[in-house]
Design a protein around this motif. Sequence first.
Motif, mmCIF file in Angstrom:
data_model
loop_
_atom_site.group_PDB
_atom_site.id
_atom_site.type_symbol
_atom_site.label_atom_id
_atom_site.label_comp_id
_atom_site.label_asym_id
_atom_site.label_seq_id
_atom_site.Cartn_x
_atom_site.Cartn_y
_atom_site.Cartn_z
ATOM 1 N N MET A 1 70.772 8.458 29.787
ATOM 2 C CA MET A 1 72.016 7.947 29.603
ATOM 3 C C MET A 1 72.269 6.517 29.357
ATOM 4 O O MET A 1 71.921 6.118 30.578
ATOM 5 N N PRO A 2 72.775 5.977 28.587
ATOM 6 C CA PRO A 2 72.776 4.642 28.866
ATOM 7 C C PRO A 2 73.928 4.259 30.148
ATOM 8 O O PRO A 2 74.639 4.981 30.156
ATOM 9 N N PHE B 1 77.195 5.870 31.658
ATOM 10 C CA PHE B 1 77.087 6.309 33.252
ATOM 11 C C PHE B 1 78.405 5.806 33.863
ATOM 12 O O PHE B 1 79.214 6.556 34.472
ATOM 13 N N TRP B 2 78.724 4.422 33.569
ATOM 14 C CA TRP B 2 79.985 3.808 34.218
ATOM 15 C C TRP B 2 81.261 4.408 33.642
ATOM 16 O O TRP B 2 82.191 4.613 34.489
ATOM 17 N N ALA B 3 81.135 4.810 32.183
ATOM 18 C CA ALA B 3 82.480 5.365 31.622
ATOM 19 C C ALA B 3 82.895 6.574 32.332
ATOM 20 O O ALA B 3 84.048 7.054 32.409
ATOM 21 N N LEU B 4 81.844 7.434 32.360
ATOM 22 C CA LEU B 4 82.059 8.735 33.185
ATOM 23 C C LEU B 4 82.316 8.437 34.736
ATOM 24 O O LEU B 4 82.622 9.673 35.287
ATOM 25 N N LEU C 1 77.263 15.210 37.253
ATOM 26 C CA LEU C 1 77.459 14.104 36.110
ATOM 27 C C LEU C 1 76.847 14.396 34.919
ATOM 28 O O LEU C 1 77.491 14.292 33.857
ATOM 29 N N SER C 2 75.793 15.348 34.900
ATOM 30 C CA SER C 2 75.212 15.927 33.590
ATOM 31 C C SER C 2 76.488 17.139 32.858
ATOM 32 O O SER C 2 76.881 16.956 31.876
ATOM 33 N N ARG C 3 77.109 17.534 33.881
ATOM 34 C CA ARG C 3 77.966 18.681 33.393
ATOM 35 C C ARG C 3 79.265 17.685 32.828
ATOM 36 O O ARG C 3 79.997 18.201 31.623
ATOM 37 N N HIS C 4 79.611 16.592 33.422
ATOM 38 C CA HIS C 4 80.838 16.017 33.127
ATOM 39 C C HIS C 4 80.513 15.228 31.650
ATOM 40 O O HIS C 4 81.344 15.189 30.919
ATOM 41 N N ALA C 5 79.294 14.874 31.618
ATOM 42 C CA ALA C 5 78.753 14.258 30.352
ATOM 43 C C ALA C 5 79.025 14.871 29.154
ATOM 44 O O ALA C 5 79.528 14.708 28.133
ATOM 45 N N CYS D 1 78.972 14.078 25.399
ATOM 46 C CA CYS D 1 77.673 13.586 25.194
ATOM 47 C C CYS D 1 76.584 14.743 24.766
ATOM 48 O O CYS D 1 77.020 15.994 25.560
ATOM 49 N N ARG D 2 75.516 14.368 24.597
ATOM 50 C CA ARG D 2 74.377 15.429 24.269
ATOM 51 C C ARG D 2 73.124 14.852 25.367
ATOM 52 O O ARG D 2 72.795 14.055 25.017
#
Length: 133
Positions: free
Chosen positions: A1-2, A6-9, A24-28, A33-34
Motif C-alpha cells: 500500500m503506497p 495509507f494516510w488517505a485512509l 486497515l486492509s478491510r477499509h482499503a 483498493c485491491r
Amino acid sequence: MPVSVFWALGGFDERRFSGGDVELSRHAVASGCRLTYVPEALVEHAARNTWRGVATKARRLKGGQLKAGSARRRALWWVRTFAPPVLEWRRYLARTDRPLRERLLASLVQGGLWGVEMAEAVRLLFGGVPERR
C-alpha cells in the motif's frame, strides 16, 4: 500500500491495541483498493512458541476486537467470544494433510485459547483495561 493511500485512509486506528492491519486492509478494499500478494515481500516477526506468549497475544487481540471498531463489529465479537469454536474444531479435525495427533493438539490449543479469550472478555466487561503487549 503506497504511503499516500495509507494516510488517505486515515492510517491505523490508534484505539486498537491489535488487529489494526486487518482493519486497515478491510477499509482499503471497501474504498476500492485491491490487495495483491507479493511473494518477494519479507516479513520478520518472532514466533510465539510458549503458551504464555500465545495467551498474551490472544488477550491483546481480544481487547482490540471488543474495544475498537464500529458498534456492530464489537457486538459481533462479543457474541463470537462466547460461542464455542466448534467450526474451527471441525475444520482442524476434517483435514487430512496433517496427522491426527497434530489436529487434536490444534483443537486443544484452540479450546484453551477460547477460555483465555472468555476470561479476558469478562475482565474487560468489569472495567479492565485492554493489554498492550
